[in-house]
Design an enzyme around this catalytic site. Structure first.
Site, PDB file in Angstrom:
ATOM      1  CB  CYS A  53       5.452  -0.741  -6.459  1.00 40.78           C
ATOM      2  SG  CYS A  53       6.647  -2.025  -6.302  1.00 40.78           S
TER       3      CYS A  53
ATOM      4  CB  CYS B 229      -3.841   1.802  -2.347  1.00 47.16           C
ATOM      5  SG  CYS B 229      -2.162   2.232  -2.348  1.00 47.16           S
TER       6      CYS B 229
ATOM      7  CB  CYS C  13      -0.738  -0.089   1.178  1.00 50.35           C
ATOM      8  SG  CYS C  13      -2.454   1.068   1.157  1.00 50.35           S
TER       9      CYS C  13
END
Length: 135
Positions: free
Chosen positions: A88, A81, A9
């Site tokens: 990433c 999320c 996240c």
């Protein structure tokens, strides 16, 4: 051998922490869950409270940056999320990547009761996802 799952996240404060706690508690015989964020903050006390309501203690968890897991082999990376999903795009130490964009309960406002209700709703969506994906 247990499969390793990393929940990612942005802040590693609520969604990824709840997911880590639930997967380890409910499916710990099959999976070993971890969580991290693209940034480090602290574990949200409302996340701790709503997990405690269902008998899962995440009060000892800490917020971890994704850097702690660089080079660590994971079977599954789950971005929880949209911001983490975009930030990433490359994590070469995983076999499978799954995106599950859960709403961010940390932005909830109102009374304590209203904030807790938002956290419960997100917790329950995370539980449904995990039960479907890993159960």
């Amino acid at each position: 051998m247990k499969k390793k799952v990393l929940f990612l996240c942005t802040h590693n404060s609520a969604r990824s922490q709840m997911a880590e706690g639930y997967l380890n508690s409910s499916y710990g015989d099959l999976y070993e869950a971890f969580s991290a964020g693209t940034e480090v903050t602290s574990v949200n006390p409302y996340a701790v409270r709503v997990m405690d309501e269902i008998g899962i203690d995440i009060s000892g968890h800490r917020s971890k940056k994704i850097d702690e897991f660089f080079g660590v082999r994971m079977d599954i990376l789950v971005t929880v999320c949209d911001a983490a999903h975009g930030a990433c795009p490359m994590f070469p130490w995983t076999d499978e990547r799954v995106h599950a964009g859960f709403p961010d309960p940390s932005g909830a406002s109102g009374s304590e009761k209203e904030i807790l209700e938002v956290f419960r709703e997100v917790r329950d969506v995370i539980i449904s996802f995990i039960d479907e994906k890993f159960g």
